[in-house]
Design a protein around this motif. Structure first.
Motif, PDB file in Angstrom:
ATOM      1  N   VAL A  69       0.855  -1.189   0.000  1.00 36.44           N
ATOM      2  CA  VAL A  69       0.000   0.000   0.000  1.00 36.44           C
ATOM      3  C   VAL A  69       0.888   1.235   0.000  1.00 36.44           C
ATOM      4  O   VAL A  69       1.769   1.370   0.846  1.00 36.44           O
ATOM      5  CB  VAL A  69      -0.901   0.006   1.241  1.00 36.44           C
ATOM      6  CG1 VAL A  69      -1.760   1.256   1.260  1.00 36.44           C
ATOM      7  CG2 VAL A  69      -1.779  -1.238   1.253  1.00 36.44           C
ATOM      8  N   TRP A 124      -1.877   5.261   2.834  1.00 38.77           N
ATOM      9  CA  TRP A 124      -1.977   4.923   4.261  1.00 38.77           C
ATOM     10  C   TRP A 124      -2.153   6.211   5.074  1.00 38.77           C
ATOM     11  O   TRP A 124      -3.007   6.317   5.944  1.00 38.77           O
ATOM     12  CB  TRP A 124      -0.693   4.219   4.737  1.00 38.77           C
ATOM     13  CG  TRP A 124      -0.749   2.739   4.786  1.00 38.77           C
ATOM     14  CD1 TRP A 124       0.173   1.882   4.265  1.00 38.77           C
ATOM     15  CD2 TRP A 124      -1.768   1.896   5.363  1.00 38.77           C
ATOM     16  NE1 TRP A 124      -0.202   0.562   4.480  1.00 38.77           N
ATOM     17  CE2 TRP A 124      -1.374   0.549   5.159  1.00 38.77           C
ATOM     18  CE3 TRP A 124      -2.951   2.153   6.039  1.00 38.77           C
ATOM     19  CZ2 TRP A 124      -2.146  -0.521   5.592  1.00 38.77           C
ATOM     20  CZ3 TRP A 124      -3.719   1.081   6.491  1.00 38.77           C
ATOM     21  CH2 TRP A 124      -3.301  -0.241   6.261  1.00 38.77           C
ATOM     22  N   PHE A 159      -5.576   7.580   4.698  1.00 37.73           N
ATOM     23  CA  PHE A 159      -6.566   6.769   5.406  1.00 37.73           C
ATOM     24  C   PHE A 159      -6.517   7.079   6.900  1.00 37.73           C
ATOM     25  O   PHE A 159      -7.560   7.348   7.534  1.00 37.73           O
ATOM     26  CB  PHE A 159      -6.311   5.280   5.170  1.00 37.73           C
ATOM     27  CG  PHE A 159      -7.199   4.384   5.985  1.00 37.73           C
ATOM     28  CD1 PHE A 159      -6.697   3.721   7.104  1.00 37.73           C
ATOM     29  CD2 PHE A 159      -8.536   4.225   5.658  1.00 37.73           C
ATOM     30  CE1 PHE A 159      -7.530   2.910   7.873  1.00 37.73           C
ATOM     31  CE2 PHE A 159      -9.370   3.415   6.428  1.00 37.73           C
ATOM     32  CZ  PHE A 159      -8.852   2.752   7.535  1.00 37.73           C
ATOM     33  N   SER A 177      -8.013  10.308   7.668  1.00 37.93           N
ATOM     34  CA  SER A 177      -9.488  10.325   7.596  1.00 37.93           C
ATOM     35  C   SER A 177     -10.058   9.701   8.869  1.00 37.93           C
ATOM     36  O   SER A 177     -11.052  10.147   9.412  1.00 37.93           O
ATOM     37  CB  SER A 177      -9.957   9.556   6.366  1.00 37.93           C
ATOM     38  OG  SER A 177      -9.730   8.169   6.510  1.00 37.93           O
ATOM     39  N   GLN A 178      -9.383   8.645   9.413  1.00 39.84           N
ATOM     40  CA  GLN A 178      -9.849   8.017  10.660  1.00 39.84           C
ATOM     41  C   GLN A 178      -9.757   9.019  11.810  1.00 39.84           C
ATOM     42  O   GLN A 178     -10.673   9.122  12.637  1.00 39.84           O
ATOM     43  CB  GLN A 178      -9.019   6.786  10.977  1.00 39.84           C
ATOM     44  CG  GLN A 178      -9.090   5.688   9.933  1.00 39.84           C
ATOM     45  CD  GLN A 178     -10.492   5.195   9.667  1.00 39.84           C
ATOM     46  OE1 GLN A 178     -11.164   5.719   8.786  1.00 39.84           O
ATOM     47  NE2 GLN A 178     -10.951   4.229  10.421  1.00 39.84           N
ATOM     48  N   LEU A 230     -12.542  11.495  11.499  1.00 41.12           N
ATOM     49  CA  LEU A 230     -13.846  10.953  11.879  1.00 41.12           C
ATOM     50  C   LEU A 230     -13.947  10.880  13.392  1.00 41.12           C
ATOM     51  O   LEU A 230     -14.956  11.242  13.992  1.00 41.12           O
ATOM     52  CB  LEU A 230     -14.017   9.548  11.278  1.00 41.12           C
ATOM     53  CG  LEU A 230     -14.175   9.498   9.758  1.00 41.12           C
ATOM     54  CD1 LEU A 230     -14.111   8.053   9.261  1.00 41.12           C
ATOM     55  CD2 LEU A 230     -15.492  10.131   9.335  1.00 41.12           C
ATOM     56  N   ILE A 232      -8.237  -3.587   2.541  1.00 46.25           N
ATOM     57  CA  ILE A 232      -6.986  -3.431   3.295  1.00 46.25           C
ATOM     58  C   ILE A 232      -7.289  -2.901   4.695  1.00 46.25           C
ATOM     59  O   ILE A 232      -6.772  -3.390   5.681  1.00 46.25           O
ATOM     60  CB  ILE A 232      -6.051  -2.440   2.554  1.00 46.25           C
ATOM     61  CG1 ILE A 232      -5.810  -2.908   1.121  1.00 46.25           C
ATOM     62  CG2 ILE A 232      -4.769  -2.219   3.311  1.00 46.25           C
ATOM     63  CD1 ILE A 232      -5.209  -1.850   0.218  1.00 46.25           C
ATOM     64  N   ALA A 233      -8.146  -1.887   4.775  1.00 44.71           N
ATOM     65  CA  ALA A 233      -8.489  -1.301   6.093  1.00 44.71           C
ATOM     66  C   ALA A 233      -9.805  -0.556   5.929  1.00 44.71           C
ATOM     67  O   ALA A 233     -10.075  -0.033   4.842  1.00 44.71           O
ATOM     68  CB  ALA A 233      -7.379  -0.330   6.524  1.00 44.71           C
ATOM     69  N   PRO A 234     -10.641  -0.425   6.975  1.00 44.70           N
ATOM     70  CA  PRO A 234     -10.480  -1.050   8.293  1.00 44.70           C
ATOM     71  C   PRO A 234     -10.797  -2.547   8.203  1.00 44.70           C
ATOM     72  O   PRO A 234     -11.043  -3.065   7.130  1.00 44.70           O
ATOM     73  CB  PRO A 234     -11.513  -0.302   9.134  1.00 44.70           C
ATOM     74  CG  PRO A 234     -12.575   0.091   8.157  1.00 44.70           C
ATOM     75  CD  PRO A 234     -11.894   0.358   6.870  1.00 44.70           C
ATOM     76  N   SER A 271     -14.293   5.621   5.824  1.00 49.18           N
ATOM     77  CA  SER A 271     -13.370   5.556   4.686  1.00 49.18           C
ATOM     78  C   SER A 271     -12.863   4.127   4.579  1.00 49.18           C
ATOM     79  O   SER A 271     -12.606   3.489   5.602  1.00 49.18           O
ATOM     80  CB  SER A 271     -12.179   6.502   4.925  1.00 49.18           C
ATOM     81  OG  SER A 271     -12.606   7.840   4.864  1.00 49.18           O
ATOM     82  N   VAL A 272     -12.755   3.620   3.382  1.00 51.92           N
ATOM     83  CA  VAL A 272     -12.297   2.246   3.177  1.00 51.92           C
ATOM     84  C   VAL A 272     -11.129   2.264   2.197  1.00 51.92           C
ATOM     85  O   VAL A 272     -11.165   2.976   1.185  1.00 51.92           O
ATOM     86  CB  VAL A 272     -13.448   1.362   2.618  1.00 51.92           C
ATOM     87  CG1 VAL A 272     -12.966  -0.062   2.398  1.00 51.92           C
ATOM     88  CG2 VAL A 272     -14.640   1.374   3.565  1.00 51.92           C
ATOM     89  N   LEU A 273     -10.095   1.489   2.543  1.00 53.87           N
ATOM     90  CA  LEU A 273      -8.889   1.378   1.680  1.00 53.87           C
ATOM     91  C   LEU A 273      -8.902  -0.031   1.110  1.00 53.87           C
ATOM     92  O   LEU A 273      -8.971  -1.007   1.855  1.00 53.87           O
ATOM     93  CB  LEU A 273      -7.647   1.605   2.564  1.00 53.87           C
ATOM     94  CG  LEU A 273      -6.283   1.786   1.906  1.00 53.87           C
ATOM     95  CD1 LEU A 273      -6.271   3.008   1.007  1.00 53.87           C
ATOM     96  CD2 LEU A 273      -5.194   1.900   2.965  1.00 53.87           C
ATOM     97  N   PHE A 274      -8.894  -0.141  -0.231  1.00 55.71           N
ATOM     98  CA  PHE A 274      -9.012  -1.483  -0.805  1.00 55.71           C
ATOM     99  C   PHE A 274      -8.339  -1.545  -2.176  1.00 55.71           C
ATOM    100  O   PHE A 274      -7.983  -0.529  -2.768  1.00 55.71           O
ATOM    101  CB  PHE A 274     -10.500  -1.898  -0.930  1.00 55.71           C
ATOM    102  CG  PHE A 274     -11.360  -0.992  -1.777  1.00 55.71           C
ATOM    103  CD1 PHE A 274     -11.542  -1.253  -3.136  1.00 55.71           C
ATOM    104  CD2 PHE A 274     -11.985   0.130  -1.242  1.00 55.71           C
ATOM    105  CE1 PHE A 274     -12.344  -0.431  -3.929  1.00 55.71           C
ATOM    106  CE2 PHE A 274     -12.781   0.966  -2.028  1.00 55.71           C
ATOM    107  CZ  PHE A 274     -12.956   0.685  -3.369  1.00 55.71           C
TER     108      PHE A 274
END
Lengths: 253, 114
Positions: free
Chosen positions: A38, A43, A46, A49-50, A53, B32-34, B88-91
């Motif tokens: 990735v 990363w 992501f 963004s977490q 949130l 990939i996450a979450p 949010s989704v990582l894929f």
């Protein structure tokens, strides 16, 4: 949940799986050929963004109460553009070693192919950035001054290889190679067909790296050899899906 | 003249948490996450007079009041999400791209009577 929701067992997808995939904007579960590392940028986006949130939940105010402006729901702050889908598209062109000069002063000529068929037609591109990574620096370190990049739109596949002449290409940009940098970003939005929405399903480009050493062929050869690097490319594409992003509701004054 | 007895607290309108692991549904090879998502939902009733405390707005309070007087004519208000969060989704997608996608209104945080 019964295992039939996903693809834990062979056979058709359950209606629930189809509905959930559709909510995720997908028609079927992807089947990646081989998991790729990735990219650190994604990363980082992501994780950010977490955090956003979690922070939004902690500062949740009752509905309709006055308070600080809501964070933009569909905005990629780190890249400074609107969007709710960020993709890193790998280059499918052949790899090229930079120490083999193609035709002085041309040090390298690299085909770049990007498969953009995963983008839905209604997605509006807000950032299309070509990311070039020069391989590990040789003893000489990052490239010095005197290098130039040229990026063109490649002819269609039917012309590539047999009749591909340079005049079949549409020059998109030329710029000096920033000295001392191993990663180069080229923003392609608004260049040729890349500015149009929807984006082409396949994007074929040709990247040329030239060294202007005063027409001295030997100098160019030595310079190309001095570069001694591999070159990898990827395309960072940020799009906004209008139906999945509602504008931020204005607060009552 | 006497208000009906209030139902047990766990039967009134509130969010119920439900965590779904992507491994359980067989999607862990491309997401990939979450590792999973919250499929929270609202459940419970909005009776009179509790509706006055259950994140209710005026029309729901009136409706619960009318239900207490003429249950056959007026149904109870509904217990629905009133505050939602995005995820949010990582894929990986089918084109071997790595995708980070943001989805609005995916997680139920609060429920109310409407």
């Amino acid at each position: 949940l019964t295992p039939g929701l996903g693809r834990a067992q062979p056979g058709p997808l359950s209606p629930q799986a189809v509905a959930l995939l559709r909510a995720l904007g997908l028609s079927e579960p992807p089947a990646p050929r081989q998991p790729r590392p990735v990219p650190p940028l994604l990363w980082r986006l992501f994780r950010k963004s977490q955090e956003k949130l979690a922070a939004a939940k902690e500062t949740q105010e009752p509905e309709g109460a006055e308070g600080p402006e809501q964070a933009q729901p569909c905005h990629v702050e780190e890249l400074g553009v609107p969007g709710n889908i960020v993709r890193l598209v790998p280059d499918r062109g052949g790899s090229v070693q930079l120490e083999e000069p193609a035709l002085p002063p041309l040090c390298a000529e690299k085909p770049l192919f990007f498969n953009l068929s995963a983008l839905a037609p209604e997605e509006q591109p807000t950032l299309v950035r070509l990311e070039l990574h020069l391989g590990p620096a040789g003893a000489q370190g990052p490239p010095g001054p005197g290098w130039e990049l040229s990026l063109s739109l490649a002819p269609g596949p039917q012309l590539w290889g047999r009749q591909a002449h340079w005049h079949h290409r549409q020059l998109l940009l030329t710029q000096p190679l920033p000295p001392g940098r191993d990663t180069i970003h080229l923003d392609l939005l608004d260049l040729g067909p890349v500015g149009a929405s929807p984006l082409p399903r396949n994007l074929s480009l040709v990247l040329e790296i030239l060294h202007g050493s005063g027409g001295d062929g030997n100098g160019t050869e030595a310079a190309c050899a001095s570069l001694g690097r591999s070159l990898e490319a990827s395309l960072l594409v940020v799009t906004l899906h209008p139906q999945q992003c509602r504008p931020v509701a204005r607060r009552r004054r | 003249a006497v208000a009906p007895a209030a139902p047990a607290p766990d039967r009134v309108c509130r969010p119920h948490q439900l965590y779904v692991s992507f491994r359980d549904v067989g999607w862990h090879d491309w997401i990939i996450a979450p590792r999973g998502f919250m499929a929270n939902y609202c459940r419970g009733s909005c009776p009179f007079p509790l509706a006055t405390q259950l994140n209710s707005v005026n029309h729901a309070i009136l409706q619960s009041l009318m239900h207490s007087v003429a249950p056959a004519q007026t149904p109870l208000p509904c217990c629905i999400p009133i505050r939602l969060s995005p995820i949010s989704v990582l894929f990986y997608d089918n084109g071997d791209n790595v995708v980070l996608r943001h989805y609005e209104d995916m997680v139920v945080d609060e429920c109310g009577c409407r």
